[in-house]
Design an enzyme around this catalytic site. Sequence first.
Site, PDB file in Angstrom:
ATOM      1  N   PRO A   2      -3.235  86.372 101.075  1.00 35.18           N
ATOM      2  CA  PRO A   2      -2.071  85.997 101.861  1.00 35.18           C
ATOM      3  C   PRO A   2      -2.230  85.445 103.261  1.00 35.18           C
ATOM      4  O   PRO A   2      -1.813  86.074 104.203  1.00 35.18           O
ATOM      5  CB  PRO A   2      -1.318  87.306 101.964  1.00 35.18           C
ATOM      6  N   GLU A   3      -2.729  84.268 103.475  1.00 41.43           N
ATOM      7  CA  GLU A   3      -2.442  83.540 104.718  1.00 41.43           C
ATOM      8  C   GLU A   3      -1.773  82.247 104.276  1.00 41.43           C
ATOM      9  O   GLU A   3      -1.589  82.047 103.064  1.00 41.43           O
ATOM     10  CB  GLU A   3      -3.729  83.331 105.527  1.00 41.43           C
ATOM     11  N   LYS A  54       3.751  81.787 106.266  1.00 41.71           N
ATOM     12  CA  LYS A  54       3.421  82.916 105.406  1.00 41.71           C
ATOM     13  C   LYS A  54       4.621  83.394 104.600  1.00 41.71           C
ATOM     14  O   LYS A  54       4.772  84.600 104.354  1.00 41.71           O
ATOM     15  CB  LYS A  54       2.837  84.052 106.246  1.00 41.71           C
ATOM     16  N   ASN A 184      -5.894  86.505 109.803  1.00 42.74           N
ATOM     17  CA  ASN A 184      -7.127  87.008 110.397  1.00 42.74           C
ATOM     18  C   ASN A 184      -8.353  86.157 110.085  1.00 42.74           C
ATOM     19  O   ASN A 184      -9.224  85.993 110.924  1.00 42.74           O
ATOM     20  CB  ASN A 184      -7.367  88.453 109.976  1.00 42.74           C
TER      21      ASN A 184
END
Length: 470
Positions: A2-3, A54, A184
């Site tokens: 999930p990015e 996102k 991240n």
Amino acid sequence: MPEGPELHLSSRFVNFVCKNRIFGGKIIKSLVSRQPDVEWDAPYYTISAASRGKEVKLTLTSQPDSKNDLLKTAPNEKPRTLDIIFQFGMSGKFDFYEAGGLVKHAHLNFFTVDEPKMVLSFVDFRRFGKWHVGADWSEDRGPCVLFEYPKFRENVMNSLDKLLFNRPICEVMLNQQYFNGIGNYLRAEILYRLKIPPFVSARSVLEPLVAKTADDTDQPKIKIEGPDFLQLCNLVPLEVINLGGTGYDPKERGESYSAFDKWLQCYYQPNMKNMADHNKRTIWYSGPAGPMAPTVKVTGKKQSRKKKKKMEMEDQAEIKKIKLEEKSISENENLKEMIVRSKKINSAAKDNVGVPHVEEMKKESRKRKMKLEKGIVEEKNGNAASDFKVCKHTSLTDLKLSDYPTDGTRVTRSRVKVILKEVGLKQKPSRSVNKNGLQNKDGVTAENKETNHTKIKKRSARGKRASQQK
DNA sequence: CGTCCACGTCTAC
DNA sequence: TAGACCTGGACGG
């Protein structure tokens, strides 16, 4: 998954698998999900998807009843639509498969009516994912770094006077009001490309770009420089999409992931440094950390985070132990004894705030007692082990539908643990490794099964240990 | 067995 | 600026 890139790839996946498929019937939510139900009564509908930063938007569009063409509604009646906005949390993804049963952790399920019957499931084992029914893109998230680049750049550039931009660049990059889609691993990769230390102020990185943007016409500033920081916030995620796999998904071993793994230059790489930022998220980087790097230093003696935490834990354990002892002391035993113990607690707690005197200890123990009683009461009020029928199961995810309580009680992991203990059953071993520690259930050697991700982890841990010894 | 760590938000002292 | 929200894999004892 999930990015930004993973969310986008997910939306593509949905469009691909749902193309020319007709869905129908109730949209089924898992019993453990705390997300809203989806009320949608169209007997037939199609599904399409789009992504922004996102978030993924599913659009359901009602279809005429093809089997009863004669009964079709008025021709000028527009098809109805329903949008659902998804955030993926740490582990959300869409899966599409034959509708024999539902996969583990499938929390929202759409069924096709055409044969073979298929399911589109929102699968999310950690359940940090969310959805909003009948919603639009969240207003508190900025333009998409991938597909709204001009707006994204403008949004950042027009906001540089905000206090936020005094913060370190690596932390600002996770702010979705400005960097919708960056996460991240992307922040590490982007900063690494420009060799920007993660802990310099965001303003110092961005302010020079204002001039650059305005410059345009004059000054032939020798255009050999590569893309600037904001351009990379667009280009780097685009690279991930163009890899053609599913992006970051270490559990998905195989060719597509190894392509991604190869693409990573900084994040989780053994030759890179890492540290926790002010929000305790790990930032990977090379070179200097930058002037705003968090300092671990406290007053006087320096302690590593780990050591400090370990000591805190030991203190807590000590306190617990002492309190247990205290519990066994009868009510009317002399105060002196208790004072001695309270002093012991104090010394165990060391730097921790005030001296816990006797009254406080009493209060604590009363609280604990109340909690204990409450727990018992709760169980008598229908949360009892028998209601859960979990006896033969060992983890929350092993529960079958029929095992869920029907009264809407939430089955939590800790709850299951408690019940299992009550029933006197053991948790199943977390690892199925034989005596030699080499094989798992499938007969694969642990060494061969090791993912690249794991290897890196091991290697970097080794490196860390080595450098600590120096 | 326990501890740490993970692609992300959120809210409450 | 902690912690809460969750599951599960790796690793250490």
